[in-house]
Design an enzyme around this catalytic site. Structure first.
Site, PDB file in Angstrom:
ATOM      1  N   LYS A  57      31.619  40.933  -3.675  1.00 25.17           N
ATOM      2  CA  LYS A  57      30.548  40.747  -2.457  1.00 25.17           C
ATOM      3  C   LYS A  57      29.043  40.863  -3.047  1.00 25.17           C
ATOM      4  O   LYS A  57      28.410  40.540  -2.604  1.00 25.17           O
ATOM      5  CB  LYS A  57      30.928  41.998  -1.537  1.00 25.17           C
ATOM      6  CG  LYS A  57      32.158  41.912  -0.858  1.00 25.17           C
ATOM      7  CD  LYS A  57      31.923  40.672   0.272  1.00 25.17           C
ATOM      8  CE  LYS A  57      33.058  40.595   1.308  1.00 25.17           C
ATOM      9  NZ  LYS A  57      32.859  39.693   2.280  1.00 25.17           N
ATOM     10  N   SER A  82      33.192  46.676   6.186  1.00 23.81           N
ATOM     11  CA  SER A  82      34.288  47.544   6.289  1.00 23.81           C
ATOM     12  C   SER A  82      33.973  48.318   4.816  1.00 23.81           C
ATOM     13  O   SER A  82      34.856  49.560   4.467  1.00 23.81           O
ATOM     14  CB  SER A  82      35.794  47.232   6.056  1.00 23.81           C
ATOM     15  OG  SER A  82      35.979  46.329   5.174  1.00 23.81           O
ATOM     16  N   GLY A 212      47.436  40.151   9.480  1.00 24.28           N
ATOM     17  CA  GLY A 212      46.209  39.581   9.879  1.00 24.28           C
ATOM     18  C   GLY A 212      45.992  37.853   9.545  1.00 24.28           C
ATOM     19  O   GLY A 212      45.256  37.727   8.441  1.00 24.28           O
TER      20      GLY A 212
END
Length: 325
Positions: A57, A82, A212
Site C-alpha cells: 500500500k 482497515s 467476500g
C-alpha cells in the site's frame, strides 16, 4: 466505464516507479525448491511483506500524495482504511511534511491502528458493519479542508500499486500466470496494467476470500455487485463491492478469480512461516493459498505471486496459525 484511453497505463506505472525510487523498497523475489516441487512449476514470490509499512500500500499512497500541491499538503491528507492503507498514508504524509487523518473501523487489528498512530496520524473510527467509511471520510475532508487519498479509487494510487508487478517482471521476465489478492482491486488493476502491456500473453488471476467474492460476482454479472460485508480473517479484503474505477479496468484485464477459505489461508500462512521463513498476514497469503490448494488448476511453467503484506501481530498470528482457531 469504457474508453479508448485507459485511466491508467504502463507509462503511468513507470512514472510512479520513478517517484518511488529511493523512497519505497524494491522488495525481494523469493524462490523455493519445495514450493516448486509441490506446484509442479517455477514459482516467483514478490514479497511485499518487506515493503515499508509492511505492505504494498505504501507504493500507491506515496505516489498519490507526492503529486499533491504544496497547498494541499499544508492542509493535510485524509484516508479511510482497515489498516495497511492507513499506515501507508500516515507514513507518506510524514515523509512529505503533511498531517494525516485516517478513518478506520472500530475492529481494525490493534497492531495496525498502533502503527498508524505511530506514524503520527489522527484516527477517527466507524462501525465496519453499520457505517459508511467513504461518507465519513468525505465529510471529514470537506469539514477540515483535507485532500482525500482513497485506498484504490484513484489512478495515481493504482499506478503506484502496479510498480510491484513491474518490478517482478523486470526481474523474472515474462510469466505465464500472475496471482494477486483482490480487495478493492487497485493492486491487481495496476499489476495487470503493467504486466499485460509488457507481456500480453500473461494470464492475471485474482484471489478473493470465499466470504467476500464481490469481484468474482461482478465479473460474472458484467457490473458491480455488492455482497454483505465479509466476515473473514482476511481483513484487508473484507470489502462488499469493487471500486468503480478499479472494476472498469479489471473487467477487461483479469483472466479470472479464484476463491480460498479461511482455513486454507491459515494453512498458507503456516507454510510461509515454516517452509519459506516469512510472515504473511491473511490477505497477503491468499495467492499462496490458491496455489497450494490447486485452485488455479494445472499450472504452466512460470508463475508469479504477489504476497501483498505481512502486518499481523504476534498474538493474532499465533492464534490463527498455532491453534487453527
Amino acid at each position: 466505464m469504457t474508453t479508448t484511453t485507459p485511466p491508467v497505463t504502463l507509462d503511468d506505472v513507470r512514472a510512479a516507479a520513478e517517484r518511488l525510487e529511493g523512497v519505497a523498497h524494491r522488495t525481494p523475489v523469493l524462490r523455493s525448491r519445495t514450493l516448486d516441487a509441490l506446484a509442479g512449476a517455477e514459482i516467483h514470490l514478490k514479497c511485499e511483506n518487506f515493503q515499508r509499512v509492511g505492505a504494498f500500500k505504501f507504493r500507491g499512497a506515496y505516489n498519490a500524495a507526492s503529486r499533491l500541491t504544496p497547498g494541499q499538503l499544508s492542509r493535510g491528507i485524509a484516508a479511510y482504511s482497515s489498516g495497511n492503507h492507513a499506515q501507508a498514508v500516515a507514513l507518506a504524509a510524514r515523509q512529505l511534511g503533511a498531517t494525516a487523518v485516517i478513518v478506520m473501523p472500530e475492529d481494525a487489528p490493534p497492531s495496525k491502528r498502533a502503527a498508524t498512530e505511530g506514524y503520527g496520524a489522527e484516527i477517527v473510527t466507524y462501525d465496519r458493519y453499520g457505517g459508511d467509511r467513504v461518507a465519513v471520510a468525505e465529510a471529514l475532508a470537506a469539514e477540515r479542508g483535507l485532500t482525500l487519498v482513497p485506498p484504490y479509487e484513484h489512478p495515481h494510487v493504482i499506478a503506484g500499486q502496479g510498480t510491484a508487478a513491474l518490478e517482478l517482471v523486470e526481474e523474472t521476465g515474462a510469466l505465464d500466470i500472475l496471482l494477486a489478492p483482490v480487495g478493492g482491486g487497485g493492486l491487481i488493476a495496476g499489476s495487470a496494467t503493467a504486466v499485460k502491456a509488457l507481456h500480453p500473453g500473461t494470464r492475471v488471476i485474482g484471489v478473493e476470500p470465499e466470504a467476500g467474492d464481490d469481484t468474482r460476482r461482478s465479473l460474472e454479472a458484467g457490473r458491480r455487485v455488492a455482497v454483505p460485508v465479509p466476515r473473514t480473517i482476511a481483513d484487508g479484503q473484507a470489502l462488499h463491492i469493487p471500486g468503480e474505477l478499479t472494476f472498469s479496468l479489471n473487467r477487461w484485464l483479469l483472466d479470472g478469480i479464484v476463491l480460498v477459505g479461511d482455513d486454507e489461508i491459515r494453512e498458507a500462512m503456516r507454510f510461509a512461516f515454516e517452509r519459506l521463513k516469512i510472515v504473511l498476514e491473511p490477505s497477503g497469503a491468499t495467492p499462496l493459498a490458491a496455489l497450494l490448494t490447486g485452485r488455479v488448476g494445472p499450472l504452466p511453467p512460470r508463475v508469479g505471486l504477489i504476497l501483498s503484506g505481512g502486518n499481523i501481530d504476534a498474538a493474532r498470528f499465533a492464534r490463527l496459525c498455532g491453534s487453527g482457531a
